[in-house]
Design an enzyme around this catalytic site. Sequence first.
Site, PDB file in Angstrom:
ATOM      1  CG  HIS A  91      35.557  29.851 170.164  1.00 41.59           C
ATOM      2  ND1 HIS A  91      36.686  30.520 169.404  1.00 41.59           N
ATOM      3  CD2 HIS A  91      35.502  28.271 169.701  1.00 41.59           C
ATOM      4  CE1 HIS A  91      37.175  29.543 168.621  1.00 41.59           C
ATOM      5  NE2 HIS A  91      36.678  28.264 169.044  1.00 41.59           N
ATOM      6  CB  SER A  92      33.027  28.058 167.040  1.00 37.82           C
ATOM      7  OG  SER A  92      32.381  26.929 165.970  1.00 37.82           O
ATOM      8  CG  MET A  93      26.442  28.274 166.837  1.00 40.07           C
ATOM      9  SD  MET A  93      25.289  26.915 167.536  1.00 40.07           S
ATOM     10  CE  MET A  93      25.275  27.220 169.245  1.00 40.07           C
TER      11      MET A  93
END
Length: 251
Positions: A91-93
Amino acid sequence: MQNADGWIRRYHAADHSPIRLVCLPHAGGSASFYFPVSRALSPAVDVLSVQYPGRQDRRHEPGFTDIGAYADALTSALLPWLDRPTALFGHSMGAVLAFEVTRRLERDHGITPVRIFASGRRSPSSFRHETVHLRDDDGIVAEMRELSGTDAAILGNEEILRMVLPAIRSDYTAIENYRAAAADTVKAPITVLTGESDPRTSREEADAWEGHTLGGFDIHRLPGGHFFLAGQQERILEIISEGLAAATRKG
């Protein structure tokens, strides 16, 4: 349960599962973020949660400020666990790290994960000029509050907050300075999950993930903002389970 070098948490060991799922947290996140995923998918899936340096029991270790170095270290830590088909969820990074780890596994080790689940992140080549990592501590806390990705208890506890801020700053430095070319691709298929009102990922930026895989591609747009996961747990687990089941049948 964790491995010797501290990178891997295995909350619900599933030794007889035919497939593994490696879960990579967001900037500032920790392995425990994925405890509910591990609990829900076990014993059908052996879930590994990644613990980055600079937080919780690794808080005395310096964080990484470069995605390439992050991915190099994580790839090395994962190699002993790749004795069965493996997918990555980030998720995200964590989505960018999943992509970069996959590039290294394919290029250097001849291993192609069965699928990447890229959640809450624009495509690797969709660059935005962002400078959260240059803000003072209050500015970083304001960003965390805006995205609603950090436990309110942490944001309200000065002592805990000061302990985790260095790791969060390191992560933001790494991800905000990350660059990838449009030609950077993996063989692994990619499933994208994106929040319909995510201020950090537009519809076009999420769609652009398709250009980074030579395998299959699908995308799921879900209600919510950057941390849409919080309100969509059941649907996300369905998407993961369906993707892993398809990979198992194919294998």
